[in-house]
Motif scaffolding. Structure first.
Motif, PDB file in Angstrom:
ATOM      1  N   GLN A 219       1.029 -13.500   9.865  1.00  0.00           N
ATOM      2  CA  GLN A 219       1.348 -12.661  11.148  1.00  0.00           C
ATOM      3  C   GLN A 219       2.215 -13.302  12.058  1.00  0.00           C
ATOM      4  O   GLN A 219       3.012 -12.384  12.822  1.00  0.00           O
TER       5      GLN A 219
ATOM      6  N   CYS B 154      10.933  -4.749   3.991  1.00  0.00           N
ATOM      7  CA  CYS B 154       9.864  -4.339   2.976  1.00  0.00           C
ATOM      8  C   CYS B 154       9.122  -5.840   2.821  1.00  0.00           C
ATOM      9  O   CYS B 154       9.522  -6.901   2.760  1.00  0.00           O
TER      10      CYS B 154
ATOM     11  N   GLY C 111      11.992  -5.234  10.082  1.00  0.00           N
ATOM     12  CA  GLY C 111      12.019  -3.938   9.413  1.00  0.00           C
ATOM     13  C   GLY C 111      12.233  -4.183   7.798  1.00  0.00           C
ATOM     14  O   GLY C 111      12.875  -3.236   7.177  1.00  0.00           O
TER      15      GLY C 111
ATOM     16  N   LEU D 161       3.682  -3.593   0.649  1.00  0.00           N
ATOM     17  CA  LEU D 161       2.825  -3.349   1.669  1.00  0.00           C
ATOM     18  C   LEU D 161       3.285  -1.917   2.586  1.00  0.00           C
ATOM     19  O   LEU D 161       4.457  -1.737   2.170  1.00  0.00           O
ATOM     20  N   PRO D 162       2.502  -1.178   2.794  1.00  0.00           N
ATOM     21  CA  PRO D 162       2.831   0.159   3.262  1.00  0.00           C
ATOM     22  C   PRO D 162       3.500   0.015   4.613  1.00  0.00           C
ATOM     23  O   PRO D 162       4.461   0.924   4.837  1.00  0.00           O
ATOM     24  N   ASP D 163       3.628  -0.995   5.293  1.00  0.00           N
ATOM     25  CA  ASP D 163       4.412  -1.169   6.624  1.00  0.00           C
ATOM     26  C   ASP D 163       5.180  -2.333   6.413  1.00  0.00           C
ATOM     27  O   ASP D 163       5.274  -3.252   5.603  1.00  0.00           O
ATOM     28  N   LYS D 164       6.539  -2.445   7.147  1.00  0.00           N
ATOM     29  CA  LYS D 164       7.246  -3.290   7.049  1.00  0.00           C
ATOM     30  C   LYS D 164       7.230  -4.503   8.161  1.00  0.00           C
ATOM     31  O   LYS D 164       6.263  -4.469   8.863  1.00  0.00           O
ATOM     32  N   ASP D 165       7.728  -5.638   7.827  1.00  0.00           N
ATOM     33  CA  ASP D 165       7.578  -6.613   8.879  1.00  0.00           C
ATOM     34  C   ASP D 165       8.105  -6.440  10.157  1.00  0.00           C
ATOM     35  O   ASP D 165       8.798  -5.445  10.292  1.00  0.00           O
TER      36      ASP D 165
ATOM     37  N   ASN E 172      13.871   4.014  -1.052  1.00  0.00           N
ATOM     38  CA  ASN E 172      13.863   3.419   0.139  1.00  0.00           C
ATOM     39  C   ASN E 172      15.255   2.542   0.285  1.00  0.00           C
ATOM     40  O   ASN E 172      15.656   1.373  -0.102  1.00  0.00           O
TER      41      ASN E 172
ATOM     42  N   PRO F 295       2.788  -7.865   8.540  1.00  0.00           N
ATOM     43  CA  PRO F 295       1.795  -7.060   8.987  1.00  0.00           C
ATOM     44  C   PRO F 295       0.713  -6.943   7.810  1.00  0.00           C
ATOM     45  O   PRO F 295       0.218  -5.921   7.159  1.00  0.00           O
TER      46      PRO F 295
ATOM     47  N   ASN G   9      -5.017  -4.742   3.365  1.00  0.00           N
ATOM     48  CA  ASN G   9      -4.034  -4.751   2.274  1.00  0.00           C
ATOM     49  C   ASN G   9      -3.803  -6.235   1.843  1.00  0.00           C
ATOM     50  O   ASN G   9      -2.789  -6.402   1.115  1.00  0.00           O
TER      51      ASN G   9
END
Length: 182
Positions: free
Chosen positions: A162, A29, A27, A20-24, A67, A167, A172
């Motif tokens: 969520q 991946c 922080g 996913l492009p955003d982290k949880d 990363n 996220p 996504n």
């Protein structure tokens, strides 16, 4: 990418597995696996387990090189089994992968998995998921495993993920069972 075949690239572009492009919220991946896309492409004869493994290896090594946070904080895996109708398909598919993984030195991959979430809407998958959780426990992993049975309700699936700080949204984590990643 030049070392990958057309089938390998198809796996990467299909949305079968991706970060996913955003982290949880912590922080980490988030890595999403969509086995239903594999079944769809396999039935058409477009991909094999080897294609999936090469694409998986490429995605992991690319992400690990770019990363540092993935190596430090770890990641969360989400197995999106929503829409899977046959337990035998899921079992057959991933048993094939497990036969190939022992040849890969697991300690050489600097990854840390914090949690694995299984999202499914077919109650007949419950024994398969329970066996995977037992397998992870037996091999001594420290993963937190969560199984979310959500009968035909994509919004509820998004909500449950969520609540764990993952996220996800319709873009996504699409609800269309035949669609690929957007």
């Amino acid at each position: 990418l030049s070392d990958l075949s057309k089938s390998d690239l198809l796996v990467l572009e299909s949305g079968m597995m991706y970060f996913l492009p955003d982290k949880d919220a912590s922080g980490r991946c988030v890595y999403v696996i969509n086995p239903r896309i594999y079944f769809h492409l396999r039935r058409q004869g477009l991909v094999s387990v080897d294609n999936v493994l090469r694409a998986w290896w490429y995605a992991w090594m690319t992400m690990l090189c770019k990363n540092d946070e993935l190596q430090k904080r770890g990641m969360v895996i989400v197995m999106n089994a929503m829409g899977i109708t046959m337990q035998s398909e899921l079992h057959e598919s991933f048993d094939g992968n497990h036969k190939l993984f022992p040849s890969l030195p697991k300690s050489s991959i600097p990854k840390k998995t914090a949690a694995v979430h299984y999202c499914y809407d077919n109650q007949s998958l419950q024994p398969w998921i329970a066996s995977r959780k037992m397998y992870l426990y037996r091999v001594g992993t420290s993963y937190r495993t969560r199984a979310h049975y959500i009968p035909n309700n994509h919004s509820e699936c998004l909500f449950k993920l969520q609540t764990y700080g993952i996220p996800v949204n319709e873009k996504n984590f699409p609800s269309d069972r035949k669609s690929t990643r957007l």
